[in-house]
Design an enzyme around this catalytic site. Structure first.
Site, PDB file in Angstrom:
ATOM      1  N   TYR A 199       0.788  -1.079   0.026  1.00 42.11           N
ATOM      2  CA  TYR A 199      -0.050   0.054   0.067  1.00 42.11           C
ATOM      3  C   TYR A 199       0.898   1.318   0.087  1.00 42.11           C
ATOM      4  CZ  TYR A 199      -3.053   3.823   1.724  1.00 42.11           C
ATOM      5  OH  TYR A 199      -3.862   4.608   1.901  1.00 42.11           O
ATOM      6  N   GLU A 204      -3.205   7.364  -4.232  1.00 38.13           N
ATOM      7  CA  GLU A 204      -3.218   6.143  -3.385  1.00 38.13           C
ATOM      8  C   GLU A 204      -2.973   5.027  -4.272  1.00 38.13           C
ATOM      9  OE1 GLU A 204      -6.045   4.664   0.078  1.00 38.13           O
ATOM     10  OE2 GLU A 204      -6.823   4.139  -1.806  1.00 38.13           O
TER      11      GLU A 204
END
Ligand code: GDP
Ligand code: MN
Length: 386
Positions: free
Chosen positions: A109, A197
């Site tokens: 992530y 993101e």
């Protein structure tokens, strides 16, 4: 402003952030043609909507053959995709991204966003990326590392090291990761992003790092200097009432409650929403008609509030400064005459020309409830919708 994954990946490409080969498709035939250009299977068919959690909702499907691409595209195009971010009503899928499948070794992530508390940019990263990042954040927050970057000095090599070591990257992946993070950070700043993101950022068996997913949010206040982002706007993904309001330069946000409210000034609107809550009711919207609103804007605002079927009562709370009370009253009366108001309207106004305003309302013959102050107004409207 949110953009689609395929659009975010166009920006990634421009900045040299590695992405899988692929292309957007609006029909099953187009999906098949894109798949043919990718030079082999598996390929992935991904629903394009402005919400995450598509994988779990059945909006991301792997295809092992041309026939499976067809079936997947058929299934996904036209489906109403429900994810934890769409609400129970879901979103109609009108386009898919068709991409080459990757040989995934692990899912990481990575995100960058402004951190208000420290007035810095924050890089968040985790080894435990993928579809359960929300659970990681809730249950094992120590698995998410955070590195602050001062926007004045910018991203430095030591920031990159801190993130890379935090991710336990193998030595071979360090260099490509540094390059990726540097490019991503530059893009984040250049485009005035409020979020970039990548979840998952994939580490392949060959130690390449590739952005498998892409989410980019650009600060709406900066859109005047990013005309290319404005072209990415997808009205299908926005609330129709909010789109209409923006055409009239009204600041309107649709909410879940049943008290419609029209206020002038964002601060007063926030206070009004608070006081509606304190009176035991829930606002159906935020609407700031602005300090210098005209009678026409008031009329448009009123019409937009009335077209929300959840609204059971309306509270108009105006402090007459630049927007004079008589102008407001004229707007309300005009709107009321044109629209068939099926719900009670409570009006509280104070300030410039308040006497003239009250007279206009009183002589209009409309069934308006006047309130003496803000608390009284909120209580009256709460009683109506109870
Ligand atoms: P989201 O659920 O909306 O965040 O959509 P993502 O783009 O993150 O995709 C969800 C999941 O699908 C990923 O976490 C992967 O596990 C899986 N996925 C997506 N693309 C590929 C791919 O090319 N190969 C494989 N094996 N899995 C993929
Ligand atoms: Mn994702």
């Amino acid at each position: 402003m949110k953009i689609h994954e395929y659009q975010a990946k166009e920006l990634f490409k421009k900045y040299g952030v590695p992405i899988p080969n692929g292309g957007v498709a609006f029909s099953t035939d187009e999906a098949s043609s894109v798949a043919e250009t990718l030079g082999g299977y598996p390929v992935v068919v991904k629903a394009q909507i402005h919400a995450g959690g598509r994988g779990k909702g059945g909006g991301v499907k792997l295809a092992g053959s041309a026939a499976e691409v067809k079936t997947n595209a058929d299934d996904i195009l036209g489906m109403t995709l429900v994810t934890h971010q769409t609400g129970p009503e879901g979103r109609l899928v009108k386009k898919v991204l068709v991409e080459q499948g990757l040989n995934i070794a692990s899912e990481l992530y990575l995100s960058i966003l402004p951190d208000r508390a420290t007035a810095k940019n924050i890089i968040m990263a985790s080894e435990a990326g993928g579809m359960d990042i929300e659970a990681v954040a809730a249950e094992t927050p120590e698995k998410i590392i955070k590195v602050l970057v001062d926007p004045l000095t910018g991203l430095q090599a030591y920031h990159c090291c801190e993130v890379a070591f935090g991710l336990n990257l193998p030595a071979e992946a360090m260099k490509p990761f540094f390059k990726l993070l540097t490019s991503l950070y530059r893009m984040f700043c250049d485009y005035d992003c409020s979020l970039v993101e990548i979840n998952p950022l994939v580490l392949t068996a060959e130690n390449d790092v590739i952005a498998l997913d892409a989410k980019v949010d650009v600060d709406s206040n900066a859109l005047f200097r990013h005309k290319d982002i404005l072209e990415y706007r997808d009205l299908d993904e926005e609330d129709p009432l909010e789109v209409e309001a923006s055409n009239y330069n009204l600041n309107y946000i649709n909410l879940d409650g049943n008290v419609g409210n029209m206020v002038n000034g964002a601060g007063l609107a926030m206070a009004t929403m608070d006081i509606i809550k304190m009176a035991g009711a829930d606002p159906a919207n935020f609407l700031d008609v602005g300090g210098g609103a005209s009678a026409e804007m008031v009329e448009n605002g009123f019409r937009i509030i009335l077209s929300d079927p959840n609204v059971k009562g309306i509270l108009i709370n105006i402090f007459g400064g630049i927007l004079r009370c008589d102008v407001l009253a004229t707007g309300v009366v005009e709107a009321a005459k044109k629209t068939n108001i099926a719900v009670p309207v409570v009006v509280r106004m104070e300030g410039t020309n308040v006497e003239e305003g009250r007279l206009i309302l009183a002589e209009s013959g409309l069934n308006l409830i006047t309130a003496v102050d803000l608390k009284d107004a909120a209580e009256k409207v709460a009683e109506i919708v109870a």
